[in-house]
Design a protein around this motif. Sequence first.
Motif, PDB file in Angstrom:
ATOM      1  N   MET A  33       0.822  -1.212   0.000  1.00  0.00           N
ATOM      2  CA  MET A  33       0.000   0.000   0.000  1.00  0.00           C
ATOM      3  C   MET A  33       0.855   1.262   0.000  1.00  0.00           C
ATOM      4  SD  MET A  33      -3.271  -0.920   2.403  1.00  0.00           S
ATOM      5  CE  MET A  33      -2.338  -1.571   3.772  1.00  0.00           C
ATOM      6  N   ASN A  34       1.947   1.264   0.753  1.00  0.00           N
ATOM      7  CA  ASN A  34       2.818   2.443   0.772  1.00  0.00           C
ATOM      8  C   ASN A  34       3.480   2.689  -0.574  1.00  0.00           C
ATOM      9  OD1 ASN A  34       2.417   3.422   3.384  1.00  0.00           O
ATOM     10  ND2 ASN A  34       3.827   1.919   4.234  1.00  0.00           N
ATOM     11  N   VAL A  35       3.907   1.631  -1.237  1.00  0.00           N
ATOM     12  CA  VAL A  35       4.508   1.795  -2.567  1.00  0.00           C
ATOM     13  C   VAL A  35       3.475   2.326  -3.551  1.00  0.00           C
ATOM     14  CG1 VAL A  35       5.472   0.505  -4.518  1.00  0.00           C
ATOM     15  CG2 VAL A  35       6.335   0.111  -2.219  1.00  0.00           C
ATOM     16  N   ALA A  36       2.247   1.834  -3.476  1.00  0.00           N
ATOM     17  CA  ALA A  36       1.190   2.320  -4.369  1.00  0.00           C
ATOM     18  C   ALA A  36       0.901   3.792  -4.120  1.00  0.00           C
ATOM     19  CB  ALA A  36      -0.074   1.485  -4.184  1.00  0.00           C
ATOM     20  N   ILE A  37       0.845   4.196  -2.875  1.00  0.00           N
ATOM     21  CA  ILE A  37       0.583   5.598  -2.554  1.00  0.00           C
ATOM     22  C   ILE A  37       1.728   6.481  -3.017  1.00  0.00           C
ATOM     23  CG2 ILE A  37       0.404   7.225  -0.617  1.00  0.00           C
ATOM     24  CD1 ILE A  37      -1.314   5.068   0.774  1.00  0.00           C
ATOM     25  N   PRO A  42       0.377  12.496  -6.328  1.00  0.00           N
ATOM     26  CA  PRO A  42       1.322  13.602  -6.465  1.00  0.00           C
ATOM     27  C   PRO A  42       1.441  14.394  -5.165  1.00  0.00           C
ATOM     28  CG  PRO A  42      -0.752  14.211  -7.449  1.00  0.00           C
ATOM     29  CD  PRO A  42      -0.876  12.772  -7.018  1.00  0.00           C
ATOM     30  N   GLU A  43       2.530  15.135  -5.035  1.00  0.00           N
ATOM     31  CA  GLU A  43       2.734  16.011  -3.888  1.00  0.00           C
ATOM     32  C   GLU A  43       1.934  17.289  -4.112  1.00  0.00           C
ATOM     33  OE1 GLU A  43       3.582  17.421  -0.441  1.00  0.00           O
ATOM     34  OE2 GLU A  43       4.458  15.506  -1.016  1.00  0.00           O
ATOM     35  N   ILE A  49      -5.655  25.313  -3.215  1.00  0.00           N
ATOM     36  CA  ILE A  49      -6.704  24.321  -3.463  1.00  0.00           C
ATOM     37  C   ILE A  49      -7.368  24.526  -4.823  1.00  0.00           C
ATOM     38  CG2 ILE A  49      -8.585  25.584  -2.349  1.00  0.00           C
ATOM     39  CD1 ILE A  49      -8.057  21.876  -1.862  1.00  0.00           C
ATOM     40  N   ASP A  50      -7.439  25.769  -5.302  1.00  0.00           N
ATOM     41  CA  ASP A  50      -8.071  26.037  -6.597  1.00  0.00           C
ATOM     42  C   ASP A  50      -7.236  25.534  -7.770  1.00  0.00           C
ATOM     43  OD1 ASP A  50     -10.023  27.290  -5.173  1.00  0.00           O
ATOM     44  OD2 ASP A  50      -9.172  29.305  -5.431  1.00  0.00           O
ATOM     45  N   GLU A  51      -5.935  25.388  -7.569  1.00  0.00           N
ATOM     46  CA  GLU A  51      -5.046  25.015  -8.666  1.00  0.00           C
ATOM     47  C   GLU A  51      -4.567  23.564  -8.604  1.00  0.00           C
ATOM     48  OE1 GLU A  51      -1.860  27.760  -8.643  1.00  0.00           O
ATOM     49  OE2 GLU A  51      -3.162  29.509  -8.692  1.00  0.00           O
ATOM     50  N   ILE A  52      -5.054  22.813  -7.638  1.00  0.00           N
ATOM     51  CA  ILE A  52      -4.569  21.432  -7.483  1.00  0.00           C
ATOM     52  C   ILE A  52      -4.884  20.591  -8.713  1.00  0.00           C
ATOM     53  CG2 ILE A  52      -5.022  19.282  -6.233  1.00  0.00           C
ATOM     54  CD1 ILE A  52      -4.860  20.814  -3.681  1.00  0.00           C
ATOM     55  N   PHE A  53      -6.082  20.736  -9.273  1.00  0.00           N
ATOM     56  CA  PHE A  53      -6.451  19.899 -10.417  1.00  0.00           C
ATOM     57  C   PHE A  53      -5.530  20.157 -11.607  1.00  0.00           C
ATOM     58  CE2 PHE A  53      -8.917  18.879 -14.231  1.00  0.00           C
ATOM     59  CZ  PHE A  53      -9.179  17.545 -13.963  1.00  0.00           C
ATOM     60  N   GLU A  54      -5.293  21.423 -11.931  1.00  0.00           N
ATOM     61  CA  GLU A  54      -4.476  21.742 -13.104  1.00  0.00           C
ATOM     62  C   GLU A  54      -2.986  21.476 -12.859  1.00  0.00           C
ATOM     63  OE1 GLU A  54      -6.664  24.088 -11.887  1.00  0.00           O
ATOM     64  OE2 GLU A  54      -8.240  23.879 -13.397  1.00  0.00           O
ATOM     65  N   ARG A  55      -2.489  21.875 -11.688  1.00  0.00           N
ATOM     66  CA  ARG A  55      -1.048  21.796 -11.451  1.00  0.00           C
ATOM     67  C   ARG A  55      -0.581  20.440 -10.962  1.00  0.00           C
ATOM     68  NH1 ARG A  55       0.644  26.821  -7.953  1.00  0.00           N
ATOM     69  NH2 ARG A  55       2.574  25.638  -7.921  1.00  0.00           N
ATOM     70  N   ALA A  56      -1.417  19.716 -10.261  1.00  0.00           N
ATOM     71  CA  ALA A  56      -0.972  18.432  -9.709  1.00  0.00           C
ATOM     72  C   ALA A  56      -1.542  17.247 -10.477  1.00  0.00           C
ATOM     73  CB  ALA A  56      -1.349  18.339  -8.234  1.00  0.00           C
ATOM     74  N   TRP A  57      -2.863  17.177 -10.579  1.00  0.00           N
ATOM     75  CA  TRP A  57      -3.484  15.992 -11.151  1.00  0.00           C
ATOM     76  C   TRP A  57      -3.302  15.890 -12.655  1.00  0.00           C
ATOM     77  CZ3 TRP A  57      -4.356  12.474  -7.752  1.00  0.00           C
ATOM     78  CH2 TRP A  57      -4.666  12.832  -6.452  1.00  0.00           C
TER      79      TRP A  57
END
Length: 83
Positions: A33-37, A42-43, A49-57
């Motif tokens: 589970m730790n390896v999968a996570i 992503p970090e 919070i408004d930019e998490i989708f574009e910048r991280a995901w």
Amino acid sequence: MLCTFIIAQTFLIILCHRRACIFLFFAGWLIVMNVAIMTMLPETNGIPIDEIFERAWMQYWFWKRCNKLAGAGDIQKSKQIQA
């Protein structure tokens, strides 16, 4: 549900036959589970919070493919229309 069923069915069998193996069984699952996570999430530290989708995901290798399959481009188009 499938994992819960597998653990429930194997717990007593492992406990009755080899008591130390139950610790190794759960330790192995913790490692998996730790390896999968660590490989699939992503970090997001320091990203608003408004930019998490574009910048991280959308920039992360695993979720970029999933978002393209799910039509995540439609979300971005709707944001551009609203702006």
